[in-house]
Enzyme design. Structure first.
Site, PDB file in Angstrom:
ATOM      1  N   LEU A  69      12.388   2.720   6.394  1.00 43.45           N
ATOM      2  CA  LEU A  69      12.492   1.774   5.479  1.00 43.45           C
ATOM      3  C   LEU A  69      12.975   0.593   6.269  1.00 43.45           C
ATOM      4  CD1 LEU A  69      13.536   3.206   2.141  1.00 43.45           C
ATOM      5  CD2 LEU A  69      11.018   2.639   3.003  1.00 43.45           C
TER       6      LEU A  69
ATOM      7  N   PHE B  65      12.791  -4.734   8.729  1.00 41.35           N
ATOM      8  CA  PHE B  65      13.041  -5.731   9.791  1.00 41.35           C
ATOM      9  C   PHE B  65      11.838  -6.382  10.558  1.00 41.35           C
ATOM     10  CE2 PHE B  65      17.761  -5.017  11.610  1.00 41.35           C
ATOM     11  CZ  PHE B  65      17.994  -4.517  10.306  1.00 41.35           C
ATOM     12  N   LEU B  66      10.863  -5.618  10.844  1.00 36.46           N
ATOM     13  CA  LEU B  66       9.486  -5.902  11.437  1.00 36.46           C
ATOM     14  C   LEU B  66       8.802  -7.001  10.624  1.00 36.46           C
ATOM     15  CD1 LEU B  66       7.792  -2.636  12.633  1.00 36.46           C
ATOM     16  CD2 LEU B  66       8.658  -4.526  13.951  1.00 36.46           C
TER      17      LEU B  66
ATOM     18  N   CYS C 274       1.950  -0.344   4.334  1.00 36.40           N
ATOM     19  CA  CYS C 274       3.248   0.011   4.640  1.00 36.40           C
ATOM     20  C   CYS C 274       4.382  -1.093   4.233  1.00 36.40           C
ATOM     21  CB  CYS C 274       3.724   0.398   5.945  1.00 36.40           C
ATOM     22  SG  CYS C 274       2.828   2.184   6.311  1.00 36.40           S
ATOM     23  N   PHE C 275       4.024  -2.388   4.753  1.00 38.01           N
ATOM     24  CA  PHE C 275       5.605  -3.243   4.591  1.00 38.01           C
ATOM     25  C   PHE C 275       5.702  -3.511   3.199  1.00 38.01           C
ATOM     26  CE2 PHE C 275       4.731  -5.071   9.218  1.00 38.01           C
ATOM     27  CZ  PHE C 275       5.394  -4.230   9.761  1.00 38.01           C
TER      28      PHE C 275
HETATM   29  P1  NAD Z   1      -3.190   8.197   3.133  1.00 30.91           P
HETATM   30  O1  NAD Z   1      -3.613   7.842   1.651  1.00 30.91           O
HETATM   31  O2  NAD Z   1      -4.451   7.930   4.470  1.00 30.91           O
HETATM   32  O3  NAD Z   1      -3.475   9.800   3.382  1.00 30.91           O
HETATM   33  C1  NAD Z   1      -2.840  10.703   2.299  1.00 30.91           C
HETATM   34  C2  NAD Z   1      -3.455  11.943   2.160  1.00 30.91           C
HETATM   35  O4  NAD Z   1      -2.742  12.821   1.316  1.00 30.91           O
HETATM   36  C3  NAD Z   1      -4.875  11.637   1.262  1.00 30.91           C
HETATM   37  O5  NAD Z   1      -6.038  11.947   2.012  1.00 30.91           O
HETATM   38  C4  NAD Z   1      -4.622  12.622   0.112  1.00 30.91           C
HETATM   39  O6  NAD Z   1      -5.994  12.955  -0.569  1.00 30.91           O
HETATM   40  C5  NAD Z   1      -3.647  13.494   0.361  1.00 30.91           C
HETATM   41  N1  NAD Z   1      -2.915  14.399  -0.610  1.00 30.91           N
HETATM   42  C6  NAD Z   1      -2.225  13.615  -1.620  1.00 30.91           C
HETATM   43  N2  NAD Z   1      -1.634  14.619  -2.380  1.00 30.91           N
HETATM   44  C7  NAD Z   1      -1.986  15.689  -1.954  1.00 30.91           C
HETATM   45  C8  NAD Z   1      -1.700  17.256  -2.160  1.00 30.91           C
HETATM   46  N3  NAD Z   1      -0.800  17.406  -3.076  1.00 30.91           N
HETATM   47  N4  NAD Z   1      -2.178  18.104  -1.372  1.00 30.91           N
HETATM   48  C9  NAD Z   1      -3.239  17.734  -0.262  1.00 30.91           C
HETATM   49  N5  NAD Z   1      -3.191  16.630  -0.027  1.00 30.91           N
HETATM   50  C10 NAD Z   1      -2.914  15.535  -0.725  1.00 30.91           C
HETATM   51  O7  NAD Z   1      -1.822   8.009   3.672  1.00 30.91           O
HETATM   52  P2  NAD Z   1      -1.131   7.438   4.888  1.00 30.91           P
HETATM   53  O8  NAD Z   1      -1.772   6.128   5.394  1.00 30.91           O
HETATM   54  O9  NAD Z   1      -1.732   8.742   6.000  1.00 30.91           O
HETATM   55  O10 NAD Z   1       0.041   7.478   4.528  1.00 30.91           O
HETATM   56  C11 NAD Z   1       1.011   8.876   4.172  1.00 30.91           C
HETATM   57  C12 NAD Z   1       2.323   8.646   4.296  1.00 30.91           C
HETATM   58  O11 NAD Z   1       2.821   7.939   5.655  1.00 30.91           O
HETATM   59  C13 NAD Z   1       2.922   7.422   3.467  1.00 30.91           C
HETATM   60  O12 NAD Z   1       4.150   7.887   2.957  1.00 30.91           O
HETATM   61  C14 NAD Z   1       3.063   6.266   4.258  1.00 30.91           C
HETATM   62  O13 NAD Z   1       3.941   5.232   3.781  1.00 30.91           O
HETATM   63  C15 NAD Z   1       3.506   6.755   5.214  1.00 30.91           C
HETATM   64  N6  NAD Z   1       3.024   6.060   6.742  1.00 30.91           N
HETATM   65  C16 NAD Z   1       1.750   5.318   6.985  1.00 30.91           C
HETATM   66  C17 NAD Z   1       1.480   4.730   7.966  1.00 30.91           C
HETATM   67  C18 NAD Z   1       0.233   4.068   8.215  1.00 30.91           C
HETATM   68  O14 NAD Z   1       0.062   3.527   9.176  1.00 30.91           O
HETATM   69  N7  NAD Z   1      -0.785   4.399   7.334  1.00 30.91           N
HETATM   70  C19 NAD Z   1       2.514   4.586   8.968  1.00 30.91           C
HETATM   71  C20 NAD Z   1       3.757   5.331   9.004  1.00 30.91           C
HETATM   72  C21 NAD Z   1       4.118   5.886   7.780  1.00 30.91           C
HETATM   73  C1  UDX Z   2       3.486  -1.036  10.309  1.00 30.28           C
HETATM   74  C2  UDX Z   2       4.779  -0.854  11.386  1.00 30.28           C
HETATM   75  O1  UDX Z   2       4.568  -1.473  12.561  1.00 30.28           O
HETATM   76  C3  UDX Z   2       4.619   0.601  11.794  1.00 30.28           C
HETATM   77  O2  UDX Z   2       5.662   0.896  12.650  1.00 30.28           O
HETATM   78  C4  UDX Z   2       4.898   1.738  10.787  1.00 30.28           C
HETATM   79  O3  UDX Z   2       4.605   2.926  11.024  1.00 30.28           O
HETATM   80  C5  UDX Z   2       3.701   1.284   9.514  1.00 30.28           C
HETATM   81  O4  UDX Z   2       3.548  -0.243   9.524  1.00 30.28           O
HETATM   82  P1  UDX Z   2       0.980  -1.362  10.466  1.00 30.28           P
HETATM   83  O5  UDX Z   2       0.845  -1.887   9.292  1.00 30.28           O
HETATM   84  O6  UDX Z   2      -0.135  -0.227  10.884  1.00 30.28           O
HETATM   85  O7  UDX Z   2       2.270  -0.675  11.210  1.00 30.28           O
HETATM   86  O8  UDX Z   2       0.485  -2.668  11.590  1.00 30.28           O
HETATM   87  P2  UDX Z   2       1.600  -3.591  12.085  1.00 30.28           P
HETATM   88  O9  UDX Z   2       0.794  -4.005  13.444  1.00 30.28           O
HETATM   89  O10 UDX Z   2       2.872  -3.572  11.973  1.00 30.28           O
HETATM   90  O11 UDX Z   2       0.871  -5.004  11.372  1.00 30.28           O
HETATM   91  C6  UDX Z   2       1.173  -5.131   9.841  1.00 30.28           C
HETATM   92  C7  UDX Z   2       0.725  -6.482   9.383  1.00 30.28           C
HETATM   93  O12 UDX Z   2       1.644  -7.635  10.013  1.00 30.28           O
HETATM   94  C8  UDX Z   2      -0.653  -6.668  10.018  1.00 30.28           C
HETATM   95  O13 UDX Z   2      -1.374  -7.551   8.862  1.00 30.28           O
HETATM   96  C9  UDX Z   2      -0.419  -7.704  10.929  1.00 30.28           C
HETATM   97  O14 UDX Z   2      -1.549  -8.474  11.164  1.00 30.28           O
HETATM   98  C10 UDX Z   2       0.585  -8.450  10.707  1.00 30.28           C
HETATM   99  N1  UDX Z   2       1.450  -9.217  11.817  1.00 30.28           N
HETATM  100  C11 UDX Z   2       1.748  -8.368  12.860  1.00 30.28           C
HETATM  101  C12 UDX Z   2       1.453 -10.451  11.970  1.00 30.28           C
HETATM  102  O15 UDX Z   2       0.949 -11.246  10.854  1.00 30.28           O
HETATM  103  N2  UDX Z   2       2.246 -10.963  12.942  1.00 30.28           N
HETATM  104  C13 UDX Z   2       2.867 -10.351  14.045  1.00 30.28           C
HETATM  105  O16 UDX Z   2       3.405 -10.938  14.886  1.00 30.28           O
HETATM  106  C14 UDX Z   2       2.685  -8.924  13.850  1.00 30.28           C
END
Ligand code: NAD
Ligand code: UDX
EC number: 1.1.1.22
Length: 480
Positions: free
Chosen positions: A217, A222-223, A272-273
């Site tokens: 978190l 921070f990002l 995420c953010f």
């Molecule tokens: P997502 O919605 O793309 O995928 C989650 C999947 O879990 C879905 O396909 C859903 O059908 C499935 N699901 C939900 N409940 C279930 C269950 N009980 N059994 C089986 N499948 C189930 O989500 P995501 O983007 O992959 O994010 C997942 C987690 O990782 C979140 O907590 C998110 O905050 C974190 N995270 C996401 C990113 C990112 O860039 N997307 C990066 C870092 C961390």
């Molecule tokens: C972010 C974190 O970077 C990653 O470490 C975490 O696991 C998930 O959340 P993501 O959301 O996939 O990743 O993309 P990121 O590159 O961080 O960009 C997030 C948003 O910030 C985008 O809308 C991007 O366009 C914007 N952004 C990024 C800016 O507006 N300015 C920047 O300098 C960088």
């Protein structure tokens, strides 16, 4: 052979497990999900998510030691290590609505693990969760354990979309948190051994459970804070004649600050953010820290301000009305190299313009018409709650068209908004675009991708975030 099962075949579960399977041929990896459509797509040539390099990784391992399945219970039962990578959206109802993490999916995954397990397991939190979630999961598992032993680890994921494969191949760090007991440390070592197949040991950090949960978190906060800081500066740049790219370059040259993540934009998006900061704010409030909560809230407030400032600037520049004017929207994804639209600033900008009765012609190389229509009809935070979806109103249907070409989108338009920094937008033939637009022709660049001087020479009136303001725009009423 070690068996891994990952619950959740999404943006994190899919790519992360594919890379583990690629780098660890001796480990069998099953990615399971309740969504049949998603699993079918993972087993097809059209993967459910667009991520550069992902196709090659999946092609190499799928059917060898990487499997995608809807048989959640079977694979959980067989696994030694179970990753939980389900969605953890913001709550839309009840206590903490609009802030707290909704752990419904998490809890149901944990209960299912408890129900079906017949052997000891390491359960890994891959999803981003509130601090102390591991304790709650531990309670669910141990109260239903039938003598089975569980170790809970926190292993948050730091990949960014669009560069997921690169990030997974070469992570800045892998973080593993576990209990400080001999059993806990044994589990930490087992997971460390998986990553050690390709990640140098000094990049695998181990901490206690709560530090690992909070670090995720904190890193996102921070990002996002950096972006809100530079976006706040962009407003001041416009007011004073400074150029935000020059300011952020100069600031970033300080080695204590560094050059990354200082690009001013129409606002940050992504799944995420905002969600993670709201979650952090809620945790602070629950822990009696209102000042700390208020501090982090500002990051979101500035982000919302940046998006509405952009819409206000656009409308005020175009004689205070965009009613029935065609506005081309170039880019809808929340950043380039992804088709993901979760929390994309394009939604707020488009909704703002639709509110002023503009006609929108939207082009994004990776986002489908269906997705755009869904996004523009959804309430805030509903993207992760599919049951809440509503059909687009007939008026909105008339106002929005989605096209497959930037030239088509901009034809006869009064103005252009660039909302995603796709590389192809840098090399568009802007003379051709200008010739086919209504005059005066406006460009509002929310990502600083165009060459402002060149476009002004062609005849465009150009607004680019944080850049010195066009003489035309200076004469228009001030924006809030
Ligand atoms: P997502 O919605 O793309 O995928 C989650 C999947 O879990 C879905 O396909 C859903 O059908 C499935 N699901 C939900 N409940 C279930 C269950 N009980 N059994 C089986 N499948 C189930 O989500 P995501 O983007 O992959 O994010 C997942 C987690 O990782 C979140 O907590 C998110 O905050 C974190 N995270 C996401 C990113 C990112 O860039 N997307 C990066 C870092 C961390
Ligand atoms: C972010 C974190 O970077 C990653 O470490 C975490 O696991 C998930 O959340 P993501 O959301 O996939 O990743 O993309 P990121 O590159 O961080 O960009 C997030 C948003 O910030 C985008 O809308 C991007 O366009 C914007 N952004 C990024 C800016 O507006 N300015 C920047 O300098 C960088």
């Amino acid at each position: 052979m070690v068996k891994i099962c990952c619950i959740g075949a999404g943006y994190v579960g899919g790519p992360t497990m594919a890379v583990i399977a690629l780098k660890c041929p001796s480990i069998e990896v099953a990615v399971v999900d309740i969504s049949v459509t998603r699993i079918n797509a993972w087993n097809s040539d059209q993967l459910p998510i667009y991520e550069p390099g992902l196709d090659d990784v999946v092609k190499e391992c799928r059917g060898r030691n990487l499997f995608f399945s809807t048989d959640v219970e079977k694979h959980v039962q067989e696994a030694d290590i179970v990753f939980v990578s389900v969605n953890t959206p913001t709550k839309t109802q009840g206590l903490g609505a609009g802030k707290a993490a909704d752990l419904t999916y998490w809890e149901s995954a944990a209960r299912m693990i408890a129900d079906v397990s017949k052997s000891d397991k390491i359960v890994v939190e891959k999803s981003t969760v509130p601090v102390k979630t591991a304790e709650a999961i531990e309670k669910i598992l141990t109260h239903n354990s039938k003598g089975i032993k569980y170790q809970i680890l926190s292993n948050p994921e730091f990949l960014a979309e669009g560069t997921a494969i690169q990030d997974l191949f070469n992570p800045d760090r892998v973080l593993i948190g576990g209990r400080e007991t001999p059993e806990g440390q044994k589990a930490v070592k087992a997971l460390k051994d998986v990553y050690a197949h390709w990640v140098p040991e000094d990049r695998i950090l181990t901490t206690n459970l709560w530090s690992a949960e909070l670090s995720k978190l904190a890193a996102n906060a921070f990002l996002a804070q950096r972006i809100s800081s530079v976006n706040a500066m962009s407003a001041l740049c416009e007011a004073t004649g400074a150029d935000v790219t020059q300011v952020s370059y100069s600031v970033g040259k300080d080695s204590r600050i560094g050059p990354k993540f200082l690009n001013a934009s129409v606002g940050f998006g992504g799944s995420c953010f905002q969600k993670d900061i709201l979650n952090l704010v809620y945790i602070c409030e629950c822990n009696g820290l209102p000042e700390v909560a208020e501090y982090w809230k500002q990051v979101i407030k500035i982000n919302d301000y940046q998006k509405s400032r952009f819409v206000n600037r656009l409308v005020s520049s175009m004689f205070n009305t965009v009613s029935n004017k065609k506005i081309a929207i170039l880019g809808f994804a929340f950043k380039k190299d992804t088709g993901d639209t979760r929390e994309t600033p394009a939604i707020d900008v488009c909704q703002g313009l639709l509110g002023d009765k503009a006609r929108l012609s939207i082009y994004d190389p990776q986002v489908t018409q269906d997705q755009i229509q869904r996004d523009l009809t959804m309430n805030k935070f509903d993207w992760d709650h599919p049951a809440h979806l509503q059909p687009m109103s007939p008026t909105t249907v008339k106002q929005v068209s989605v096209v497959w070409d930037a030239y088509e989108a901009t034809k006869d338009a009064h103005g252009i908004c660039i909302l995603t920094e796709w590389d192809e937008f840098r090399s568009l033939d802007f003379q051709r675009i200008y010739d086919n637009m209504q005059k005066p022709a406006f460009v509002f660049d929310g990502r600083n991708v165009v060459n402002v001087e060149k476009l002004r020479e062609i005849g465009f009136i150009v607004y680019s975030i944080g850049k010195p303001i066009d003489a035309w725009l200076k004469d228009m009423p001030a924006v809030a």
